[in-house]
Design a protein around this motif. Structure first.
Motif, short mmCIF file in Angstrom:
data_model
loop_
_atom_site.label_atom_id
_atom_site.label_comp_id
_atom_site.label_asym_id
_atom_site.label_seq_id
_atom_site.Cartn_x
_atom_site.Cartn_y
_atom_site.Cartn_z
N THR A 364 52.25 12.07 55.36
CA THR A 364 52.58 11.79 56.71
C THR A 364 52.63 12.94 57.50
N LEU A 365 53.42 14.02 56.95
CA LEU A 365 53.62 15.38 57.44
C LEU A 365 52.28 16.02 58.20
N VAL A 366 51.31 15.93 57.18
CA VAL A 366 50.11 16.82 57.37
C VAL A 366 49.38 15.86 58.07
N GLU A 367 49.18 14.43 58.05
CA GLU A 367 48.41 13.49 58.81
C GLU A 367 48.93 13.50 60.42
N GLN A 368 50.46 13.57 60.54
CA GLN A 368 50.84 13.93 61.86
C GLN A 368 50.16 15.36 62.66
N LEU A 369 50.16 16.21 61.80
CA LEU A 369 49.56 17.37 62.25
C LEU A 369 48.28 17.55 62.62
N MET A 370 47.41 16.73 61.88
CA MET A 370 45.99 16.63 62.44
C MET A 370 45.75 15.32 63.26
N TYR A 371 46.95 14.74 63.90
CA TYR A 371 46.65 13.50 64.68
C TYR A 371 46.01 12.40 63.82
N LEU A 372 46.31 12.07 62.42
CA LEU A 372 45.82 11.03 61.95
C LEU A 372 46.78 10.02 62.00
N PRO A 374 50.43 8.83 64.63
CA PRO A 374 51.02 9.07 65.93
C PRO A 374 52.10 10.31 65.49
N VAL A 375 51.85 11.21 66.55
CA VAL A 375 52.53 12.52 66.49
C VAL A 375 54.03 12.38 67.03
N VAL A 376 54.97 13.16 66.71
CA VAL A 376 56.27 13.08 67.14
C VAL A 376 56.42 14.48 67.91
N SER A 377 56.72 14.24 69.17
CA SER A 377 57.02 15.52 70.10
C SER A 377 58.15 16.34 69.69
N GLY A 378 58.10 17.60 69.89
CA GLY A 378 59.12 18.45 69.76
C GLY A 378 59.47 18.98 68.58
N THR A 379 58.52 18.85 67.49
CA THR A 379 58.79 19.15 65.99
C THR A 379 57.53 20.38 65.65
N ILE A 380 56.49 20.17 66.19
CA ILE A 380 55.24 21.12 65.48
C ILE A 380 54.56 21.55 66.73
N HIS A 385 52.19 25.47 72.16
CA HIS A 385 52.08 24.17 72.61
C HIS A 385 52.68 23.10 71.64
N ASP A 386 53.52 22.24 72.34
CA ASP A 386 53.98 21.04 71.70
C ASP A 386 52.91 20.18 71.26
N LEU A 387 52.99 19.87 70.00
CA LEU A 387 51.75 19.01 69.41
C LEU A 387 51.40 17.78 70.27
N ARG A 535 62.51 10.61 54.79
CA ARG A 535 62.33 10.41 56.18
C ARG A 535 63.91 9.86 56.70
N ASP A 536 64.18 10.12 57.92
CA ASP A 536 65.45 9.55 58.64
C ASP A 536 65.09 8.05 59.02
N ALA A 537 66.20 7.75 59.75
CA ALA A 537 66.45 6.06 60.18
C ALA A 537 65.10 5.95 61.09
N LEU A 538 64.72 7.08 61.71
CA LEU A 538 63.66 6.88 62.86
C LEU A 538 62.26 7.12 62.16
N GLY A 539 62.27 7.22 60.76
CA GLY A 539 60.68 7.41 60.25
C GLY A 539 60.23 8.96 60.33
N ARG A 540 61.07 9.75 60.92
CA ARG A 540 60.80 11.31 60.96
C ARG A 540 60.87 11.90 59.40
N VAL A 541 60.02 12.82 59.47
CA VAL A 541 60.13 13.40 57.71
C VAL A 541 61.17 14.55 57.90
N GLU A 542 61.89 14.69 56.75
CA GLU A 542 62.76 15.83 56.73
C GLU A 542 62.15 16.84 55.66
#
Length: 558
Positions: A364-372, A374-380, A385-387, A535-542
């Motif tokens: 999930t982490l690397v696929e977010q990085l490559m826009y494969l 949905p991205v999470v703003s404010g993390t990468i 530039h914010d992803l 992942r936390d309750a919002l599905g974000r990767v730790e």
């Protein structure tokens, strides 16, 4: 914001309107041909009726009258009108379909490009069956729309010609037939809203669902057979097919009501002609009779075009999500500098290994990085530039990716490898295969790079498919190489050779590396390690730095 949403909703219609404008010359020519065809057909019908009736009357009147009857002019007019009708019909079909095919040749690539540019929540939310249905059947509905653009003009010309023919018998006859035609059109349009619009939409939606069900279950056919689930799968497909058939039946019933309405209107028009033109010569009555039938037939053609509106509108609505809303930036390249969670900063030649339990979110982490995903703003951040502010094209240009389960087209080894680098020479392909430890296997085949792979590389083993995906990733000249479990399922000796050659290749190319692996050997290539713990309750990767790698161990939320 509201204006932007409105532009999104009208995106497909804007694309279609642009193609209508581009094909305006052909569409106008097709409409002119349709008008010639319709007018010629109606006048031909009327003159033929008048000519046959007049000839019969002249023949019954005796030889003297028959010899004085002028049959040359009507015969010439009939021949001329027949030629005009045939030539016009040919021109309408050729020019109209030429315009439609030119438009589709532009629309399909645009839509496919928009799928690649769309938010992953949209593009990855469509199954292969649903996507193919939209790009094929739904776009074909737009082709039908282009072809039918000339129909109203042809119908209008036929209506006018038929009313003029009726006027030769009596102005009252012409007005009566025109009124009957107008009432029929109003009734038929109202009927279409209830009888064909919704069934047309339902048929379009049911077709997509049926194809989705069919392709999904066909892809799982070996597993379904192995687990004895064939009958259940057959029942699912049958249920979906029944829904499609029911929608088609309702559409056919609606079309039947339309035909019945037209038949009744024709019968009323025929009776009206006899009533209003009873005092006229028989030849003119025959002229008016066929003229009235032509009027109702033309009106039916117009209604037939309108009856497809529901299906076409449904196709447009289904295509709308494929039209990606452009971001407010350009696709100018960003520099290859990645800041992950504020603690991992990579540029080219940097190597980050990512470990962690299965299902914790590494992919999930690397696929977010490559826009494969949905991205999470404010993390990468990419190049500062914010992803979330970077377009998918800008992000994906930085990476060459070998996923856990690579997908392959039905073609040869070379065709699959050149998906990553279309201009690669055979020598470059063999070099990538050597680094992936697959070259020797292919050299044993007499076909080499031209060896067919079958559907999704079914002729290769699991390990060979993984190495072919790795070779394909090697071919793309991107700043970072992203490898997800590149040695999973391989024996120790093969894994050691791949790791050794990968290290040599990275030193030669200067690429950075982001590597996901459960196995310790590949992670030794990396100078930084991150452990994904869930992942936390919002599905974000730790992710955190291992305690042995750094004195602190602070969790970062992505």
């Amino acid at each position: 914001m509201k204006a932007r949403l409105m532009n999104q909703r009208s995106g497909i219609r804007q694309l279609v309107a642009a193609q209508e404008k581009a094909q305006a010359g052909r569409l106008v020519a097709a409409s002119i041909c349709a008008m010639i065809v319709s007018a010629a057909a109606v006048v031909l019908l009327g003159i033929s009726a008048w000519f046959l009736t007049s000839s019969a009357i002249a023949g019954l009147a005796g030889s003297v009258v028959a010899m004085t009857f002028n049959y040359m002019v009507p015969s010439a007019m009939i021949r001329m009108l027949a030629i005009l009708r045939t030539g016009g019909r040919y021109g309408e079909r050729v020019i109209g379909h030429d315009a439609a095919l030119h438009a589709l040749a532009k629309l399909r690539p645009q839509l496919f490009d928009n799928i690649t540019r769309a938010d992953p929540a949209i593009s990855l939310g469509l199954s292969s069956g649903e996507t193919s249905t939209r790009l094929l059947q739904d776009v074909d509905a737009i082709q039908d729309r282009f072809v039918r653009l000339s129909a109203p003009w042809g119908a209008g010309a036929a209506l006018l010609a038929g009313i003029i023919l009726c006027a030769f018998a009596s102005p009252v006859t012409a007005l009566t037939v025109a009124a009957i035609g107008g009432v029929y059109i109003l009734v038929a349009i109202t009927l279409a809203k209830f009888a064909t619009d919704k069934p047309g939409r339902d048929t379009r939606i049911a077709a997509g669902a049926f194809k989705h069900e069919l392709t999904t279950l066909m892809a799982a056919a070996p597993e379904l057979r192995a687990y004895g689930m064939t009958q259940q799968a057959r029942d699912q497909i049958l249920a979906s097919a029944n829904l499609y058939e029911t929608a088609q039946r309702r559409l056919s019933i609606g079309s039947g009501w339309q035909s019945l309405c037209q038949t009744l209107a024709m019968a009323i028009a025929v009776v009206a002609v006899f009533v209003t033109a009873a005092s006229q010569p028989a030849a003119l009555i025959a002229l008016a009779l066929l003229g009235s039938i032509a009027v109702l037939d033309a009106a039916g053609t117009l209604i037939g075009t309108l009856s497809h509106k529901g299906s076409i509108d449904a196709a447009m609505e289904r295509l709308e999500p494929l039209v990606a809303a452009p971001k407010d930036n350009t696709d100018a390249p960003v520099q290859p500098r990645i800041d992950i969670y504020g603690q991992y900063v990579l540029d080219t030649r940097g190597r980050l290994g990512i470990g962690g339990p299965s299902g914790s979110g590494k992919t999930t982490l690397v696929e977010q990085l490559m826009y494969l995903r949905p991205v999470v703003s404010g993390t990468i951040r990419l190049d500062g530039h914010d992803l979330g502010d970077v377009s998918p094209q800008q992000a994906r240009a930085l990476f060459s990716y070998a996923p856990q389960q690579a997908q392959f087209i039905t073609g040869t080894v070379a065709q699959n490898l050149r998906l990553a680098a279309p201009k690669s020479s055979d020598e470059e392909l063999w070099a990538a295969l050597e680094d992936a430890c697959l070259a020797q296997r292919l050299r044993l085949s007499s076909q080499g790079l031209d060896m067919p792979l079958g559907e999704n590389a079914r002729y290769l083993s699991g390990g060979e498919r993984r190495r072919l995906g790795l070779a394909r990733a090697y071919l793309r000249n991107a700043p970072f190489l992203v490898l997800d479990e590149p040695t999973e399922g391989l024996d120790g000796a093969t894994e050691a050779r791949i790791i050794e050659r990968l290290d040599t290749r990275l030193k030669r190319t200067g690429q950075g590396l982001i590597l996901i692996s459960h196995r310790p050997a590949p992670l030794k290539l990396c100078n930084e390690i991150g452990i994904v713990s869930g992942r936390d309750a919002l599905g974000r990767v730790e992710i955190h730095v291992p305690a042995q790698a750094e004195n602190r161990s602070q969790t970062r939320v992505v």
